[in-house]
Design an enzyme around this catalytic site. Structure first.
Site, PDB file in Angstrom:
ATOM      1  N   ASP A  38       0.868  -1.184   0.000  1.00  0.00           N
ATOM      2  CA  ASP A  38       0.000   0.000   0.000  1.00  0.00           C
ATOM      3  C   ASP A  38       0.900   1.229   0.000  1.00  0.00           C
ATOM      4  O   ASP A  38       2.074   1.151   0.358  1.00  0.00           O
ATOM      5  CB  ASP A  38      -0.896   0.028   1.247  1.00  0.00           C
ATOM      6  N   TYR A 157     -14.123   7.329 -12.990  1.00  0.00           N
ATOM      7  CA  TYR A 157     -14.057   6.007 -12.354  1.00  0.00           C
ATOM      8  C   TYR A 157     -14.610   4.938 -13.296  1.00  0.00           C
ATOM      9  O   TYR A 157     -14.026   3.856 -13.432  1.00  0.00           O
ATOM     10  CB  TYR A 157     -14.854   6.068 -11.052  1.00  0.00           C
ATOM     11  N   LYS A 161     -12.543   1.759 -14.656  1.00  0.00           N
ATOM     12  CA  LYS A 161     -12.949   0.380 -14.359  1.00  0.00           C
ATOM     13  C   LYS A 161     -13.268  -0.389 -15.646  1.00  0.00           C
ATOM     14  O   LYS A 161     -13.011  -1.593 -15.738  1.00  0.00           O
ATOM     15  CB  LYS A 161     -14.138   0.368 -13.392  1.00  0.00           C
TER      16      LYS A 161
END
Ligand SMILES: NC(=O)c1ccc[n+]([C@@H]2O[C@H](COP(=O)([O-])OP(=O)(O)OC[C@H]3O[C@@H](n4cnc5c(N)ncnc54)[C@H](O)[C@@H]3O)[C@@H](O)[C@H]2O)c1
Length: 259
Positions: A38, A157, A161
Protein backbone atom coordinates in the site's frame (compact mmCIF):
# COMPACT_ATOMS: atom_id res chain seq x y z
CA UNK A 1 -6.31 -29.78 6.54
CA UNK A 2 -4.35 -27.79 3.95
CA UNK A 3 -5.74 -24.37 3.03
CA UNK A 4 -7.12 -23.64 -0.44
CA UNK A 5 -4.04 -21.63 -1.42
CA UNK A 6 -1.56 -23.43 0.82
CA UNK A 7 2.06 -22.48 0.18
CA UNK A 8 1.23 -19.97 -2.58
CA UNK A 9 2.80 -16.51 -2.60
CA UNK A 10 0.25 -13.68 -2.96
CA UNK A 11 0.66 -9.93 -3.40
CA UNK A 12 -2.24 -7.53 -2.78
CA UNK A 13 -2.16 -3.82 -3.68
CA UNK A 14 -4.06 -1.37 -1.50
CA UNK A 15 -3.95 -4.02 1.22
CA UNK A 16 -3.94 -1.62 4.18
CA UNK A 17 -7.71 -1.26 4.49
CA UNK A 18 -11.10 -2.09 3.01
CA UNK A 19 -11.35 -4.84 0.43
CA UNK A 20 -7.57 -5.27 0.11
CA UNK A 21 -7.17 -5.90 3.83
CA UNK A 22 -9.97 -8.49 3.80
CA UNK A 23 -8.31 -10.18 0.79
CA UNK A 24 -4.99 -10.37 2.66
CA UNK A 25 -6.66 -11.84 5.74
CA UNK A 26 -8.59 -14.49 3.77
CA UNK A 27 -5.67 -15.56 1.57
CA UNK A 28 -3.43 -15.86 4.66
CA UNK A 29 -6.09 -17.84 6.53
CA UNK A 30 -6.12 -20.30 3.62
CA UNK A 31 -2.37 -20.87 3.71
CA UNK A 32 -0.86 -18.22 1.40
CA UNK A 33 2.23 -16.19 2.22
CA UNK A 34 0.79 -12.71 1.70
CA UNK A 35 2.71 -9.58 0.75
CA UNK A 36 0.61 -6.61 1.84
CA UNK A 37 1.40 -3.51 -0.23
CA UNK A 38 0.00 0.00 0.00
CA UNK A 39 1.11 3.61 -0.23
CA UNK A 40 0.01 3.76 3.46
CA UNK A 41 3.01 1.74 4.55
CA UNK A 42 2.47 1.86 8.33
CA UNK A 43 -1.00 0.41 7.96
CA UNK A 44 0.27 -2.20 5.50
CA UNK A 45 2.78 -3.34 8.13
CA UNK A 46 0.03 -3.58 10.75
CA UNK A 47 -2.05 -5.84 8.47
CA UNK A 48 1.02 -7.94 7.63
CA UNK A 49 1.91 -8.33 11.31
CA UNK A 50 -1.62 -9.48 12.13
CA UNK A 51 -1.56 -12.26 9.49
CA UNK A 52 2.09 -13.32 9.62
CA UNK A 53 2.74 -11.79 6.20
CA UNK A 54 5.23 -9.47 4.58
CA UNK A 55 4.69 -5.75 3.87
CA UNK A 56 6.12 -3.42 1.25
CA UNK A 57 5.54 0.23 0.33
CA UNK A 58 4.00 0.51 -3.13
CA UNK A 59 2.31 3.37 -4.91
CA UNK A 60 0.81 1.51 -7.86
CA UNK A 61 1.25 4.47 -10.22
CA UNK A 62 5.05 4.41 -9.83
CA UNK A 63 6.82 2.14 -12.35
CA UNK A 64 10.13 2.11 -10.47
CA UNK A 65 8.41 1.08 -7.23
CA UNK A 66 6.78 -1.86 -9.05
CA UNK A 67 10.20 -2.95 -10.35
CA UNK A 68 11.73 -2.66 -6.86
CA UNK A 69 8.85 -4.55 -5.22
CA UNK A 70 9.00 -7.39 -7.76
CA UNK A 71 12.76 -7.63 -7.31
CA UNK A 72 12.25 -7.91 -3.53
CA UNK A 73 9.45 -10.49 -3.97
CA UNK A 74 11.72 -12.64 -6.14
CA UNK A 75 14.57 -12.34 -3.61
CA UNK A 76 12.48 -12.97 -0.49
CA UNK A 77 9.84 -15.41 -1.79
CA UNK A 78 11.28 -16.92 -4.98
CA UNK A 79 8.29 -16.08 -7.21
CA UNK A 80 4.63 -15.10 -7.17
CA UNK A 81 1.45 -17.17 -7.60
CA UNK A 82 -1.37 -14.71 -6.90
CA UNK A 83 -1.59 -11.00 -7.74
CA UNK A 84 -4.56 -8.91 -6.57
CA UNK A 85 -4.62 -5.49 -8.25
CA UNK A 86 -6.97 -3.85 -5.76
CA UNK A 87 -5.72 -0.32 -5.00
CA UNK A 88 -8.19 2.35 -5.99
CA UNK A 89 -9.78 5.76 -5.43
CA UNK A 90 -13.01 7.47 -6.41
CA UNK A 91 -14.00 11.13 -6.66
CA UNK A 92 -17.67 11.91 -7.27
CA UNK A 93 -17.65 14.48 -10.10
CA UNK A 94 -19.85 14.31 -13.19
CA UNK A 95 -18.54 14.99 -16.69
CA UNK A 96 -19.14 18.73 -16.33
CA UNK A 97 -17.34 19.05 -13.00
CA UNK A 98 -14.49 16.56 -13.45
CA UNK A 99 -11.15 18.23 -14.31
CA UNK A 100 -8.69 16.64 -16.71
CA UNK A 101 -6.29 16.19 -13.77
CA UNK A 102 -8.89 14.24 -11.80
CA UNK A 103 -9.78 12.17 -14.88
CA UNK A 104 -6.12 11.28 -15.41
CA UNK A 105 -5.69 10.53 -11.69
CA UNK A 106 -8.33 7.77 -11.93
CA UNK A 107 -6.73 6.33 -15.07
CA UNK A 108 -3.33 6.42 -13.38
CA UNK A 109 -4.33 4.60 -10.19
CA UNK A 110 -6.67 2.04 -11.76
CA UNK A 111 -5.60 1.43 -15.35
CA UNK A 112 -1.90 2.30 -15.22
CA UNK A 113 -1.57 0.70 -11.76
CA UNK A 114 -3.15 -2.55 -12.97
CA UNK A 115 -1.13 -2.48 -16.20
CA UNK A 116 2.16 -2.05 -14.30
CA UNK A 117 1.19 -4.72 -11.78
CA UNK A 118 0.46 -7.30 -14.46
CA UNK A 119 3.48 -6.33 -16.56
CA UNK A 120 6.04 -6.61 -13.76
CA UNK A 121 4.44 -9.57 -11.98
CA UNK A 122 4.23 -11.72 -15.11
CA UNK A 123 7.89 -12.83 -15.14
CA UNK A 124 7.56 -14.02 -11.53
CA UNK A 125 4.23 -15.78 -12.16
CA UNK A 126 5.03 -17.63 -15.42
CA UNK A 127 5.19 -21.44 -15.30
CA UNK A 128 4.98 -21.48 -11.51
CA UNK A 129 2.97 -24.72 -11.65
CA UNK A 130 6.19 -26.44 -12.71
CA UNK A 131 7.71 -25.44 -9.34
CA UNK A 132 4.76 -25.42 -6.94
CA UNK A 133 2.30 -27.74 -8.74
CA UNK A 134 -1.43 -27.06 -8.97
CA UNK A 135 -3.44 -25.27 -11.61
CA UNK A 136 -1.17 -22.30 -12.19
CA UNK A 137 -1.01 -18.65 -11.20
CA UNK A 138 -3.89 -16.23 -10.90
CA UNK A 139 -4.25 -12.48 -11.42
CA UNK A 140 -7.35 -10.86 -9.94
CA UNK A 141 -8.08 -7.27 -10.99
CA UNK A 142 -10.57 -5.13 -9.12
CA UNK A 143 -13.11 -3.67 -11.54
CA UNK A 144 -16.54 -2.49 -10.34
CA UNK A 145 -20.19 -2.53 -11.30
CA UNK A 146 -19.17 0.88 -12.71
CA UNK A 147 -17.49 -1.09 -15.53
CA UNK A 148 -20.89 -2.61 -16.40
CA UNK A 149 -23.45 0.13 -15.69
CA UNK A 150 -23.82 3.87 -16.27
CA UNK A 151 -23.22 5.95 -13.15
CA UNK A 152 -23.63 9.63 -14.08
CA UNK A 153 -21.67 10.93 -11.10
CA UNK A 154 -18.36 9.17 -11.76
CA UNK A 155 -17.28 9.21 -15.44
CA UNK A 156 -13.57 9.03 -14.61
CA UNK A 157 -14.06 6.01 -12.35
CA UNK A 158 -16.31 4.22 -14.88
CA UNK A 159 -13.77 4.82 -17.66
CA UNK A 160 -10.99 3.45 -15.46
CA UNK A 161 -12.95 0.38 -14.36
CA UNK A 162 -14.07 -0.33 -17.93
CA UNK A 163 -10.40 -0.18 -18.92
CA UNK A 164 -9.49 -2.70 -16.24
CA UNK A 165 -12.22 -5.08 -17.38
CA UNK A 166 -11.19 -5.05 -21.05
CA UNK A 167 -7.45 -5.16 -20.24
CA UNK A 168 -8.17 -8.24 -18.10
CA UNK A 169 -9.47 -10.11 -21.16
CA UNK A 170 -6.44 -9.10 -23.21
CA UNK A 171 -3.98 -10.26 -20.54
CA UNK A 172 -5.87 -13.55 -20.06
CA UNK A 173 -5.69 -14.37 -23.76
CA UNK A 174 -2.02 -13.37 -24.09
CA UNK A 175 -1.01 -15.56 -21.14
CA UNK A 176 -3.08 -18.47 -22.46
CA UNK A 177 -1.61 -18.15 -25.97
CA UNK A 178 1.90 -18.07 -24.51
CA UNK A 179 1.18 -21.12 -22.32
CA UNK A 180 2.30 -19.35 -19.14
CA UNK A 181 -0.19 -21.08 -16.82
CA UNK A 182 -1.53 -17.72 -15.62
CA UNK A 183 -5.25 -16.95 -15.49
CA UNK A 184 -6.46 -13.34 -15.34
CA UNK A 185 -9.95 -12.39 -14.14
CA UNK A 186 -11.66 -9.33 -12.70
CA UNK A 187 -14.26 -8.87 -9.99
CA UNK A 188 -16.89 -6.16 -10.23
CA UNK A 189 -18.06 -5.36 -6.68
CA UNK A 190 -20.86 -2.97 -5.92
CA UNK A 191 -21.87 -1.49 -2.58
CA UNK A 192 -19.41 -3.04 -0.15
CA UNK A 193 -18.95 -1.38 3.26
CA UNK A 194 -15.35 -0.06 3.20
CA UNK A 195 -13.65 3.24 4.16
CA UNK A 196 -14.08 4.34 0.51
CA UNK A 197 -17.84 3.77 0.57
CA UNK A 198 -18.15 5.33 4.05
CA UNK A 199 -16.35 8.40 2.78
CA UNK A 200 -18.51 8.87 -0.34
CA UNK A 201 -21.66 8.33 1.72
CA UNK A 202 -20.57 11.06 4.18
CA UNK A 203 -19.83 8.67 7.05
CA UNK A 204 -16.00 8.91 7.13
CA UNK A 205 -14.63 8.32 10.63
CA UNK A 206 -17.82 6.61 11.86
CA UNK A 207 -17.96 2.97 12.87
CA UNK A 208 -18.54 0.61 9.91
CA UNK A 209 -22.06 -0.78 9.58
CA UNK A 210 -22.71 -4.19 11.05
CA UNK A 211 -23.38 -6.36 7.99
CA UNK A 212 -25.60 -9.34 8.91
CA UNK A 213 -24.19 -12.81 8.28
CA UNK A 214 -27.41 -14.17 6.74
CA UNK A 215 -29.11 -13.48 3.40
CA UNK A 216 -29.05 -9.81 2.38
CA UNK A 217 -32.03 -7.71 1.28
CA UNK A 218 -31.95 -6.12 -2.18
CA UNK A 219 -30.50 -2.84 -0.90
CA UNK A 220 -28.13 -4.42 1.65
CA UNK A 221 -24.46 -3.45 1.65
CA UNK A 222 -21.90 -6.22 1.33
CA UNK A 223 -19.09 -7.04 3.73
CA UNK A 224 -15.45 -6.90 2.48
CA UNK A 225 -15.32 -10.63 3.27
CA UNK A 226 -17.96 -11.18 0.55
CA UNK A 227 -15.40 -9.98 -2.01
CA UNK A 228 -12.47 -11.70 -0.29
CA UNK A 229 -14.25 -15.05 -0.65
CA UNK A 230 -14.47 -14.47 -4.41
CA UNK A 231 -10.79 -13.44 -4.56
CA UNK A 232 -9.91 -16.66 -2.75
CA UNK A 233 -11.98 -18.72 -5.21
CA UNK A 234 -10.39 -17.09 -8.28
CA UNK A 235 -6.95 -17.53 -6.72
CA UNK A 236 -7.54 -21.21 -6.02
CA UNK A 237 -7.37 -24.17 -8.36
CA UNK A 238 -11.17 -24.49 -8.04
CA UNK A 239 -11.33 -21.66 -10.60
CA UNK A 240 -8.91 -23.38 -13.02
CA UNK A 241 -11.43 -23.13 -15.90
CA UNK A 242 -12.30 -19.45 -15.35
CA UNK A 243 -10.31 -16.99 -17.42
CA UNK A 244 -10.77 -13.50 -18.84
CA UNK A 245 -14.01 -12.88 -16.92
CA UNK A 246 -15.40 -9.85 -15.12
CA UNK A 247 -17.65 -11.25 -12.41
CA UNK A 248 -20.16 -9.01 -10.60
CA UNK A 249 -20.08 -9.28 -6.78
CA UNK A 250 -23.12 -7.12 -6.16
CA UNK A 251 -26.03 -9.05 -4.64
CA UNK A 252 -27.85 -9.11 -8.01
CA UNK A 253 -27.62 -5.35 -8.72
CA UNK A 254 -26.37 -5.86 -12.28
CA UNK A 255 -28.95 -8.57 -12.99
CA UNK A 256 -31.94 -6.44 -11.97
CA UNK A 257 -34.00 -4.65 -14.65
CA UNK A 258 -33.56 -0.91 -14.17
CA UNK A 259 -36.83 0.39 -15.65
N1 LIG B 1 -16.17 -0.75 -1.78
C1 LIG B 1 -16.89 -0.96 -2.87
O1 LIG B 1 -18.13 -1.05 -2.82
C2 LIG B 1 -16.22 -1.13 -4.20
C3 LIG B 1 -17.04 -1.34 -5.30
C4 LIG B 1 -16.45 -1.53 -6.54
C5 LIG B 1 -15.07 -1.53 -6.67
N2 LIG B 1 -14.30 -1.28 -5.58
C6 LIG B 1 -12.86 -1.27 -5.80
O2 LIG B 1 -12.21 -2.09 -4.86
C7 LIG B 1 -10.91 -1.56 -4.57
C8 LIG B 1 -10.76 -1.32 -3.09
O3 LIG B 1 -11.76 -0.40 -2.69
P1 LIG B 1 -12.11 -0.09 -1.15
O4 LIG B 1 -13.56 0.19 -1.11
O5 LIG B 1 -11.51 -1.12 -0.28
O6 LIG B 1 -11.32 1.31 -1.00
P2 LIG B 1 -10.55 1.95 0.27
O7 LIG B 1 -10.43 3.41 -0.04
O8 LIG B 1 -11.26 1.56 1.49
O9 LIG B 1 -9.11 1.27 0.18
C9 LIG B 1 -8.29 1.54 -0.94
C10 LIG B 1 -6.87 1.21 -0.59
O10 LIG B 1 -6.06 1.52 -1.75
C11 LIG B 1 -4.94 2.28 -1.34
N3 LIG B 1 -4.47 3.11 -2.45
C12 LIG B 1 -5.11 4.14 -3.06
N4 LIG B 1 -4.34 4.66 -4.02
C13 LIG B 1 -3.19 3.94 -4.04
C14 LIG B 1 -2.02 3.98 -4.82
N5 LIG B 1 -1.85 4.89 -5.78
N6 LIG B 1 -1.05 3.06 -4.59
C15 LIG B 1 -1.21 2.12 -3.62
N7 LIG B 1 -2.28 2.06 -2.82
C16 LIG B 1 -3.27 2.95 -3.04
C17 LIG B 1 -5.42 3.08 -0.14
O11 LIG B 1 -4.33 3.54 0.65
C18 LIG B 1 -6.31 2.07 0.56
O12 LIG B 1 -5.58 1.25 1.44
C19 LIG B 1 -10.79 -0.28 -5.41
O13 LIG B 1 -10.16 -0.56 -6.63
C20 LIG B 1 -12.23 0.10 -5.65
O14 LIG B 1 -12.39 0.91 -6.79
C21 LIG B 1 -14.84 -1.08 -4.35
Amino acid sequence: MAGRVEGRVALVTGGAMGLGKADCERLAAEGAKVIVTDREVEMAHQVADSIGGDAMALDVTDEQQWKDVMHAVQERHGGLDILVNNAGNVIFENIEDCSLDHFKLHLDIHVVGTFLGCKYALPLMKNRHEKVGGGGSSIINMASTAALMGYGAIPAYTAAKGGISSMTRSIAIHCQDEGYGIRCNALAPGGIETPMVMEVSGRAGENPMDIPAGPLPQDGLGDPRDVAGCVLFLASDDARFLNGLTIPVDNGLDARPHH
